[in-house]
Design an enzyme around this catalytic site. Sequence first.
Site, PDB file in Angstrom:
ATOM      1  N   SER A  11      44.937  48.525  42.577  1.00 38.16           N
ATOM      2  CA  SER A  11      44.099  48.588  43.782  1.00 38.16           C
ATOM      3  C   SER A  11      44.904  48.098  44.974  1.00 38.16           C
ATOM      4  O   SER A  11      45.332  46.938  45.005  1.00 38.16           O
ATOM      5  CB  SER A  11      42.860  47.708  43.618  1.00 38.16           C
ATOM      6  OG  SER A  11      42.330  47.421  44.891  1.00 38.16           O
ATOM      7  N   HIS A  36      44.334  53.261  43.200  1.00 39.63           N
ATOM      8  CA  HIS A  36      42.927  52.924  43.456  1.00 39.63           C
ATOM      9  C   HIS A  36      42.785  52.468  44.913  1.00 39.63           C
ATOM     10  O   HIS A  36      43.424  51.508  45.339  1.00 39.63           O
ATOM     11  CB  HIS A  36      42.478  51.824  42.496  1.00 39.63           C
ATOM     12  CG  HIS A  36      41.023  51.516  42.567  1.00 39.63           C
ATOM     13  ND1 HIS A  36      40.058  52.295  41.952  1.00 39.63           N
ATOM     14  CD2 HIS A  36      40.347  50.526  43.196  1.00 39.63           C
ATOM     15  CE1 HIS A  36      38.857  51.787  42.182  1.00 39.63           C
ATOM     16  NE2 HIS A  36      39.004  50.704  42.950  1.00 39.63           N
ATOM     17  N   ASP A  38      40.273  51.256  47.809  1.00 41.73           N
ATOM     18  CA  ASP A  38      38.964  50.648  48.050  1.00 41.73           C
ATOM     19  C   ASP A  38      38.548  50.816  49.503  1.00 41.73           C
ATOM     20  O   ASP A  38      39.133  50.216  50.399  1.00 41.73           O
ATOM     21  CB  ASP A  38      39.019  49.158  47.707  1.00 41.73           C
ATOM     22  CG  ASP A  38      39.080  48.924  46.214  1.00 41.73           C
ATOM     23  OD1 ASP A  38      38.198  49.431  45.501  1.00 41.73           O
ATOM     24  OD2 ASP A  38      40.023  48.247  45.760  1.00 41.73           O
ATOM     25  N   MET A  40      35.754  50.120  52.213  1.00 43.30           N
ATOM     26  CA  MET A  40      34.633  49.197  52.447  1.00 43.30           C
ATOM     27  C   MET A  40      34.161  49.318  53.890  1.00 43.30           C
ATOM     28  O   MET A  40      34.986  49.459  54.801  1.00 43.30           O
ATOM     29  CB  MET A  40      35.083  47.764  52.184  1.00 43.30           C
ATOM     30  CG  MET A  40      35.617  47.551  50.786  1.00 43.30           C
ATOM     31  SD  MET A  40      36.014  45.819  50.506  1.00 43.30           S
ATOM     32  CE  MET A  40      36.609  45.906  48.817  1.00 43.30           C
ATOM     33  N   HIS A  69      37.478  54.751  45.812  1.00 39.67           N
ATOM     34  CA  HIS A  69      36.252  54.007  45.476  1.00 39.67           C
ATOM     35  C   HIS A  69      35.513  53.699  46.775  1.00 39.67           C
ATOM     36  O   HIS A  69      35.928  52.832  47.544  1.00 39.67           O
ATOM     37  CB  HIS A  69      36.685  52.720  44.741  1.00 39.67           C
ATOM     38  CG  HIS A  69      35.564  51.810  44.363  1.00 39.67           C
ATOM     39  ND1 HIS A  69      35.776  50.522  43.916  1.00 39.67           N
ATOM     40  CD2 HIS A  69      34.212  51.992  44.363  1.00 39.67           C
ATOM     41  CE1 HIS A  69      34.612  49.956  43.647  1.00 39.67           C
ATOM     42  NE2 HIS A  69      33.656  50.819  43.920  1.00 39.67           N
ATOM     43  N   MET A  71      32.848  52.122  48.793  1.00 37.69           N
ATOM     44  CA  MET A  71      31.826  51.065  48.867  1.00 37.69           C
ATOM     45  C   MET A  71      31.209  51.162  50.250  1.00 37.69           C
ATOM     46  O   MET A  71      31.371  50.278  51.101  1.00 37.69           O
ATOM     47  CB  MET A  71      32.488  49.705  48.613  1.00 37.69           C
ATOM     48  CG  MET A  71      32.840  49.507  47.144  1.00 37.69           C
ATOM     49  SD  MET A  71      34.055  48.213  46.872  1.00 37.69           S
ATOM     50  CE  MET A  71      35.560  49.163  47.128  1.00 37.69           C
ATOM     51  N   MET A 140      31.670  48.052  37.597  1.00 36.00           N
ATOM     52  CA  MET A 140      32.184  46.900  38.352  1.00 36.00           C
ATOM     53  C   MET A 140      32.053  45.646  37.496  1.00 36.00           C
ATOM     54  O   MET A 140      30.974  45.339  36.984  1.00 36.00           O
ATOM     55  CB  MET A 140      31.373  46.699  39.645  1.00 36.00           C
ATOM     56  CG  MET A 140      31.614  47.703  40.752  1.00 36.00           C
ATOM     57  SD  MET A 140      33.325  47.857  41.315  1.00 36.00           S
ATOM     58  CE  MET A 140      33.749  46.184  41.794  1.00 36.00           C
ATOM     59  N   ASP A 176      36.625  47.623  36.940  1.00 34.96           N
ATOM     60  CA  ASP A 176      37.185  47.198  38.231  1.00 34.96           C
ATOM     61  C   ASP A 176      36.711  45.793  38.585  1.00 34.96           C
ATOM     62  O   ASP A 176      35.522  45.566  38.784  1.00 34.96           O
ATOM     63  CB  ASP A 176      36.724  48.200  39.308  1.00 34.96           C
ATOM     64  CG  ASP A 176      37.318  47.928  40.682  1.00 34.96           C
ATOM     65  OD1 ASP A 176      38.176  47.039  40.813  1.00 34.96           O
ATOM     66  OD2 ASP A 176      36.915  48.631  41.631  1.00 34.96           O
TER      67      ASP A 176
HETATM   68  C1  DX5 Z   1      36.494  44.998  44.688  1.00 36.36           C
HETATM   69  C2  DX5 Z   1      37.353  46.212  44.522  1.00 36.36           C
HETATM   70  C3  DX5 Z   1      38.424  46.068  43.541  1.00 36.36           C
HETATM   71  C4  DX5 Z   1      39.410  44.983  43.831  1.00 36.36           C
HETATM   72  C5  DX5 Z   1      39.829  44.418  42.508  1.00 36.36           C
HETATM   73  O1  DX5 Z   1      35.403  45.306  45.467  1.00 36.36           O
HETATM   74  O2  DX5 Z   1      36.570  47.330  44.150  1.00 36.36           O
HETATM   75  O3  DX5 Z   1      39.096  47.308  43.329  1.00 36.36           O
HETATM   76  O4  DX5 Z   1      40.537  45.378  44.540  1.00 36.36           O
HETATM   77  O5  DX5 Z   1      40.660  43.342  42.734  1.00 36.36           O
HETATM   78  P1  DX5 Z   1      41.088  42.358  41.556  1.00 36.36           P
HETATM   79  O6  DX5 Z   1      41.781  43.182  40.532  1.00 36.36           O
HETATM   80  O7  DX5 Z   1      41.965  41.381  42.241  1.00 36.36           O
HETATM   81  O8  DX5 Z   1      39.808  41.732  41.022  1.00 36.36           O
HETATM   82 ZN    ZN Z   2      37.621  49.216  43.547  1.00 33.27          ZN
END
Ligand code: DX5
Ligand code: ZN
Length: 219
Positions: A11, A36, A38, A40, A69, A71, A140, A176
């Site tokens: 990620s 990956h 993310d 947000m 991903h 969010m 998650m 994840d």
């Molecule tokens: C959290 C993300 C993850 C995050 C995971 O909301 O969706 O992808 O980057 O990070 P680690 O592996 O550090 O928990």
């Molecule tokens: Zn993620």
Amino acid sequence: MTAMGIKIAPSILSADFARLGEELRAIDAAGCDYIHIDVMDGHFVPNLTFGPPVIEKLRPHTKKPFDVHLMIDPAQPSLADYAKAGADIITVHAEADKHLHRSLQMIRGLGKKAGVSLNPGTPESTIAEVLDLVDLILVMSVNPGFGGQSFIASSLGKIKRVRDMIGGRKIEIEVDGGVNADTIGDAVSAGANVIVAGSAVFKGGDYAKTIGALRTAAG
Ligand code: DX5
Ligand code: ZN
């Protein structure tokens, strides 16, 4: 190890945002399977990252699949933008938007693989009616929003139940949050085959060594 094989998806949330292109090339060379990404929105989750223009600029840096991903809520108005920016898999949250079935139809209609994600507080029954529309289920194992949190152990039961629920369908199960060399083995035994690792990879220094150690610990 599942029949589909284990895939490691670093990620980039934990990468150096000032050097994202370079970081992508480094995890590619280190042998990752997916990238990956993310996204947000500061609304669905209490954090803000980047959107389609940044993803589009990252696209030329690697040929590895972009596992995006989302969010964000709503996601539907911008699904086409993420497809155009270079996403290969687009994952929406079951808790976002009002019509999950339509979101998944839209993603497939854009020619992309469709993923659905479940927060730790959301039961797998929420996705029982859309299994024929998904290519990937993202469980998650932390509450989304931040990297570096601790793995929530009850996710393992959910991963097992999801694995049973999908039966013979060709659906990947992604885990994840909080995955590292200590937690990856249990996640894989439970049935996950795509493993997201943010801080475990990017805070580990030598990316190839860390990805290799994760594969070894996956069993
Ligand atoms: C959290 C993300 C993850 C995050 C995971 O909301 O969706 O992808 O980057 O990070 P680690 O592996 O550090 O928990
Ligand atoms: Zn993620």
